[in-house]
Design an enzyme around this catalytic site. Structure first.
Site, PDB file in Angstrom:
ATOM      1  N   HIS A  37     -10.871  -1.126   5.586  1.00 58.84           N
ATOM      2  CA  HIS A  37     -10.634  -0.120   4.675  1.00 58.84           C
ATOM      3  C   HIS A  37     -11.258  -0.286   3.189  1.00 58.84           C
ATOM      4  O   HIS A  37     -11.768   0.837   2.772  1.00 58.84           O
ATOM      5  CB  HIS A  37      -9.186  -0.495   4.334  1.00 58.84           C
ATOM      6  CG  HIS A  37      -8.214  -0.521   5.631  1.00 58.84           C
ATOM      7  ND1 HIS A  37      -7.759   0.737   6.227  1.00 58.84           N
ATOM      8  CD2 HIS A  37      -7.556  -1.442   6.057  1.00 58.84           C
ATOM      9  CE1 HIS A  37      -7.098   0.479   7.101  1.00 58.84           C
ATOM     10  NE2 HIS A  37      -6.872  -0.962   7.336  1.00 58.84           N
TER      11      HIS A  37
HETATM   12  O1  RIB Z   1      -3.596   0.185   4.471  1.00 57.66           O
HETATM   13  C1  RIB Z   1      -4.631  -0.523   3.922  1.00 57.66           C
HETATM   14  C2  RIB Z   1      -4.616  -1.262   2.651  1.00 57.66           C
HETATM   15  O2  RIB Z   1      -3.589  -2.059   2.442  1.00 57.66           O
HETATM   16  C3  RIB Z   1      -5.955  -2.153   2.289  1.00 57.66           C
HETATM   17  O3  RIB Z   1      -6.177  -2.000   0.760  1.00 57.66           O
HETATM   18  C4  RIB Z   1      -5.486  -3.621   2.600  1.00 57.66           C
HETATM   19  O4  RIB Z   1      -6.289  -4.513   1.990  1.00 57.66           O
HETATM   20  C5  RIB Z   1      -4.043  -3.505   2.182  1.00 57.66           C
HETATM   21  O5  RIB Z   1      -4.001  -3.724   0.600  1.00 57.66           O
END
Ligand code: RIB
Ligand code: CA
Length: 314
Positions: A244
């Site tokens: 992500h």
């Molecule tokens: O949903 C993914 C996000 O949530 C990313 O930033 C991961 O690190 C968590 O913080």
């Protein structure tokens, strides 16, 4: 020769946060990290601020100031994600405790002071966790909003739906009131939602490429992504876990890797059922003004090639 973008990374490390931070620190010709601000999210604040320092030391960047910020969301009790990230938040590699100190002062005040002291329009905020620090700074000092060059954030979901509830992605779900403040602030926003991050999957081949770098950082990144992906691979049955947060820092370096649409995005803060949903008006069916570039696509091979090349520098 363009000048590097000055950024503040607001983060809740988290293995994917770690890779996003390493990518930024490995790219001084594109990015100047003027500070890292920790927020409660994947794990509680004492761990996110410690992990941010561990990551700076791993990169050999111990002059990067790390500040501790908000330890809970604006209105809800903190929801964490140890089941994904492990109890330390950085499970996978066995990294030493940091020796670099936390910088004195609250993260929110650092964000405010930086935006007030730097020339308007020259500082980009890169939140990759819940938006509590950013929203608190905007509430405490509304004058800084017009000084923000751009907010490039990881959060939200629309066509991909939620990862923590059927409707919401984790960062927005944890603090929907903060997200509502940020999305209504008027600052220019680029959103990296699950719609795009679920196309940036760490396949075995891509993980092998990290490990084959052979450096302590490359091996640590392989170990972090291996640990972090076990949960998502099981959950989604995909060939790898979505990476992500590095989508945020990769966008700063190579925006052409990504495609999106400028739309209106509003945050659900009232209903328990859909708390934290990012309601994106993708088909422009309302008269609500577009307030965000909502990214939906990425050249995944190009993204991982960039990531691997830059991580190899550290
Ligand atoms: O949903 C993914 C996000 O949530 C990313 O930033 C991961 O690190 C968590 O913080
Ligand atoms: Ca994160």
């Amino acid at each position: 020769m363009t000048t590097p973008r000055k950024i503040i990374i607001d983060t809740d490390p988290g293995q994917d946060d770690a890779v996003a931070i390493l990518l930024a620190l490995a790219s001084p010709e594109d990015i100047e990290v003027i500070g890292i601000t920790a927020v409660a999210g994947n794990v509680p604040l004492p761990l996110t601020q410690k992990n941010a320092r561990i990551i700076c030391e791993l990169a050999g960047e111990t002059d990067t100031p790390v500040y501790a910020g908000c330890d809970r969301p604006l209105a809800h009790t903190l929801v964490t994600a140890e089941h994904v990230h492990g109890k330390t938040g950085l499970d996978g590699p066995n990294l030493p405790d940091p020796t670099m100190q936390l910088t004195d002062g609250h993260a929110v005040d650092f964000i405010i002071d930086t935006l007030r002291n730097e020339p308007a329009g020259t500082v980009t905020l890169c939140p990759i966790g819940p938006l509590t620090n950013i929203a608190t700074a905007f509430q405490k000092a509304p004058d800084i909003i017009e000084k923000v060059q751009e907010i490039i954030l990881m959060g939200g979901a629309y066509f991909e739906v939620g990862n923590v509830t059927p409707a919401a992605e984790f960062n927005i779900y944890v603090d929907p009131e903060a997200a509502d403040i940020v999305f209504k602030s008027g600052a220019p926003i680029v959103v990296m939602p699950l719609d795009v991050t679920h196309k940036a999957l760490v396949t075995q081949q891509r993980n092998d490429a990290f490990r084959d770098i052979g450096t302590p950082v490359g091996i640590a990144v392989a170990q972090m992504t291996e640990f972090f992906e076990r949960f998502d691979k099981e959950k989604y049955g995909s060939e790898g876990a979505p990476l992500h947060d590095p989508c945020v820092t990769a966008y700063l370096i190579k925006p052409d890797l990504f495609k999106g649409r400028h739309v209106n995005v509003e945050i659900e803060t009232v209903s328990d059922l859909t708390r934290g949903m990012t309601v994106a008006d993708w088909w422009d069916v309302t008269d609500r003004p577009a307030n965000a570039l909502f990214i939906g696509d990425v050249d995944a091979d190009g993204f991982f090639a960039l990531l691997t090349e830059r991580i190899a520098r550290l």
